[in-house]
Design a protein around this motif. Structure first.
Motif, PDB file in Angstrom:
ATOM      1  N   GLY A  20       0.812  -1.209   0.000  1.00 44.73           N
ATOM      2  CA  GLY A  20       0.000   0.000   0.000  1.00 44.73           C
ATOM      3  C   GLY A  20       0.846   1.259   0.000  1.00 44.73           C
ATOM      4  O   GLY A  20       2.066   1.237  -0.218  1.00 44.73           O
ATOM      5  N   ASP A  21       0.178   2.395   0.238  1.00 44.02           N
ATOM      6  CA  ASP A  21       0.874   3.690   0.234  1.00 44.02           C
ATOM      7  C   ASP A  21       1.951   3.738   1.312  1.00 44.02           C
ATOM      8  O   ASP A  21       3.012   4.326   1.122  1.00 44.02           O
ATOM      9  CB  ASP A  21      -0.134   4.825   0.441  1.00 44.02           C
ATOM     10  CG  ASP A  21      -1.119   4.938  -0.716  1.00 44.02           C
ATOM     11  OD1 ASP A  21      -0.763   4.458  -1.825  1.00 44.02           O
ATOM     12  OD2 ASP A  21      -2.223   5.472  -0.526  1.00 44.02           O
ATOM     13  N   ASN A  22       1.657   3.161   2.466  1.00 40.01           N
ATOM     14  CA  ASN A  22       2.631   3.124   3.561  1.00 40.01           C
ATOM     15  C   ASN A  22       3.199   1.704   3.668  1.00 40.01           C
ATOM     16  O   ASN A  22       3.152   1.071   4.722  1.00 40.01           O
ATOM     17  CB  ASN A  22       1.986   3.549   4.883  1.00 40.01           C
ATOM     18  CG  ASN A  22       1.446   4.972   4.831  1.00 40.01           C
ATOM     19  OD1 ASN A  22       2.119   5.858   4.297  1.00 40.01           O
ATOM     20  ND2 ASN A  22       0.246   5.182   5.365  1.00 40.01           N
ATOM     21  N   GLY A  23       3.688   1.209   2.573  1.00 43.56           N
ATOM     22  CA  GLY A  23       4.142  -0.166   2.502  1.00 43.56           C
ATOM     23  C   GLY A  23       5.275  -0.486   3.461  1.00 43.56           C
ATOM     24  O   GLY A  23       6.093   0.375   3.798  1.00 43.56           O
ATOM     25  N   TYR A  24       5.295  -1.744   3.868  1.00 44.65           N
ATOM     26  CA  TYR A  24       6.354  -2.220   4.762  1.00 44.65           C
ATOM     27  C   TYR A  24       6.496  -3.725   4.614  1.00 44.65           C
ATOM     28  O   TYR A  24       5.645  -4.380   4.025  1.00 44.65           O
ATOM     29  CB  TYR A  24       6.043  -1.853   6.229  1.00 44.65           C
ATOM     30  CG  TYR A  24       4.779  -2.514   6.763  1.00 44.65           C
ATOM     31  CD1 TYR A  24       4.811  -3.765   7.379  1.00 44.65           C
ATOM     32  CD2 TYR A  24       3.546  -1.872   6.634  1.00 44.65           C
ATOM     33  CE1 TYR A  24       3.660  -4.370   7.848  1.00 44.65           C
ATOM     34  CE2 TYR A  24       2.390  -2.476   7.097  1.00 44.65           C
ATOM     35  CZ  TYR A  24       2.455  -3.715   7.711  1.00 44.65           C
ATOM     36  OH  TYR A  24       1.307  -4.307   8.169  1.00 44.65           O
ATOM     37  N   GLU A  25       7.550  -4.271   5.203  1.00 43.50           N
ATOM     38  CA  GLU A  25       7.800  -5.704   5.201  1.00 43.50           C
ATOM     39  C   GLU A  25       8.182  -6.153   6.610  1.00 43.50           C
ATOM     40  O   GLU A  25       8.914  -5.448   7.321  1.00 43.50           O
ATOM     41  CB  GLU A  25       8.932  -6.062   4.226  1.00 43.50           C
ATOM     42  CG  GLU A  25       8.575  -5.848   2.773  1.00 43.50           C
ATOM     43  CD  GLU A  25       9.693  -6.296   1.831  1.00 43.50           C
ATOM     44  OE1 GLU A  25      10.740  -6.781   2.352  1.00 43.50           O
ATOM     45  OE2 GLU A  25       9.529  -6.162   0.616  1.00 43.50           O
ATOM     46  N   VAL A  26       7.687  -7.324   7.000  1.00 43.18           N
ATOM     47  CA  VAL A  26       7.983  -7.898   8.306  1.00 43.18           C
ATOM     48  C   VAL A  26       8.415  -9.339   8.106  1.00 43.18           C
ATOM     49  O   VAL A  26       7.732 -10.110   7.421  1.00 43.18           O
ATOM     50  CB  VAL A  26       6.774  -7.834   9.263  1.00 43.18           C
ATOM     51  CG1 VAL A  26       7.095  -8.536  10.575  1.00 43.18           C
ATOM     52  CG2 VAL A  26       6.360  -6.404   9.506  1.00 43.18           C
ATOM     53  N   ASP A  27       9.532  -9.707   8.735  1.00 43.06           N
ATOM     54  CA  ASP A  27      10.038 -11.076   8.669  1.00 43.06           C
ATOM     55  C   ASP A  27      10.311 -11.538  10.101  1.00 43.06           C
ATOM     56  O   ASP A  27      11.284 -11.097  10.729  1.00 43.06           O
ATOM     57  CB  ASP A  27      11.310 -11.127   7.840  1.00 43.06           C
ATOM     58  CG  ASP A  27      11.791 -12.565   7.598  1.00 43.06           C
ATOM     59  OD1 ASP A  27      11.089 -13.497   8.045  1.00 43.06           O
ATOM     60  OD2 ASP A  27      12.845 -12.734   6.952  1.00 43.06           O
ATOM     61  N   SER A  28       9.427 -12.425  10.605  1.00 45.99           N
ATOM     62  CA  SER A  28       9.545 -12.893  11.988  1.00 45.99           C
ATOM     63  C   SER A  28      10.091 -14.310  11.998  1.00 45.99           C
ATOM     64  O   SER A  28       9.491 -15.222  11.412  1.00 45.99           O
ATOM     65  CB  SER A  28       8.187 -12.854  12.689  1.00 45.99           C
ATOM     66  OG  SER A  28       7.714 -11.526  12.781  1.00 45.99           O
ATOM     67  N   LYS A  29      11.227 -14.485  12.737  1.00 48.17           N
ATOM     68  CA  LYS A  29      11.861 -15.796  12.832  1.00 48.17           C
ATOM     69  C   LYS A  29      11.825 -16.279  14.283  1.00 48.17           C
ATOM     70  O   LYS A  29      12.042 -15.491  15.207  1.00 48.17           O
ATOM     71  CB  LYS A  29      13.322 -15.700  12.353  1.00 48.17           C
ATOM     72  CG  LYS A  29      13.503 -15.247  10.927  1.00 48.17           C
ATOM     73  CD  LYS A  29      12.978 -16.261   9.916  1.00 48.17           C
ATOM     74  CE  LYS A  29      13.269 -15.830   8.487  1.00 48.17           C
ATOM     75  NZ  LYS A  29      12.736 -16.812   7.501  1.00 48.17           N
TER      76      LYS A  29
END
Length: 293
Positions: free
Chosen positions: A278-287
């Protein structure tokens, strides 16, 4: 001339006259007593004609009488043949035809077909029902995740009862209490509370009221919203290597957010990746970095 003596000439004439009378008498008797050869032949020819004509007439009468007798017999035969046909057709009109008892071979074939249909239904059910309950936590435990290599989040599994799992997620100063309803084909959040005062076991008296958020839905197979990416994946973590991991891809917020979640048998969530376009895009990677039971 002596008395009583007759001359020879007179005697001869008398004898001759007597013979002629005998001959006349014989001629008169022959037509009546002894038939002539012509009469015998006519009688012989006439007799067979009369004898032949009589048997032919009798034979003709016998033939006509036989045909007359045969016609009713044929009609009776037709009537007898038509009668069973009507009787056999009657059950079909009533809609309840009599069925012959099935032989053992037919019964076995029917059982095989029923079993095959059952197996096919089971296979179809397995395709739409992946058995997600095998991946729910098997008891209280604490799982620690590291997001993007910087931020730590703790998932405390407080209680497990029936289809419900109570967990408390702590991320920084934010505390979220959730109850998950874990079915064979779906995982859904049915209770959620932020910064609760009490996080102790509430499942003994818990009854779901509404579905807040569906995390996984495999009841309809792969859809635009949910897709089973893998059911036998191997995931390497800092804790251990997990086998037979199921990976689920979900799409939300109009297709802007794509999430990949990995569930291990008896443990539940062990890895999560989120991509927001989206407009305020982000990515999260939880290990997963720690597991304590």
């Amino acid at each position: 001339m002596r008395k009583g003596w007759m001359p020879a000439s007179v005697l001869f004439i008398a004898l001759l006259s007597a013979c002629s009378e005998d001959v006349d008498k014989a001629d008169q008797l022959e037509p009546s007593e002894e038939p002539t050869e012509e009469a015998a032949e006519e009688k012989t020819d006439a007799a067979p004609e009369s004898e032949t004509e009589a048997p032919e007439e009798e034979a003709q009468e016998d033939t006509e009488s036989g045909e007359a007798a045969a016609e009713p017999a044929e009609e009776d035969g037709k009537a007898e043949e038509e009668a069973p046909a009507e009787e056999e057709a009657q059950p079909e009109e009533d809609g309840t035809p009599e069925e012959e008892p099935a032989t053992e071979e037919e019964a076995d074939a029917e059982d095989d077909s029923v079993n095959a249909a059952g197996d096919k239904a089971s296979e179809s059910e397995e395709e739409t029902n992946v058995g997600l309950k095998a991946y729910m936590p098997d008891g209280p435990m604490t799982k620690t995740f590291l997001q993007n290599g910087e931020y730590e989040a703790t998932y405390d599994i407080v209680a497990v009862k029936g289809n419900f799992v109570q967990r408390v997620i702590t991320f920084g100063d934010m505390v979220t209490l959730q109850v998950l309803e874990w079915k064979e084909g779906s995982i859904a959040v049915v209770y959620e509370e932020y910064n609760p005062k009490d996080t102790s076991n509430m499942l003994d008296t818990f009854e779901p009221v509404e579905t807040i958020n569906v995390l996984v839905d495999a009841t309809k197979g792969d859809t635009d919203q949910f897709q089973i990416v893998d059911q036998k994946a191997t995931v390497q973590s800092d804790v251990q290597t997990f086998d037979n991991v199921i990976i689920v891809r979900s799409v939300s917020q109009g297709g802007n957010v794509i999430t990949l979640q990995s569930y291990a048998p008896g443990v539940g969530l062990i890895d999560e990746q989120i991509e927001d376009n989206g407009d305020n895009g982000y990515e999260v990677d939880s290990k997963l970095t720690a597991l304590k039971k």
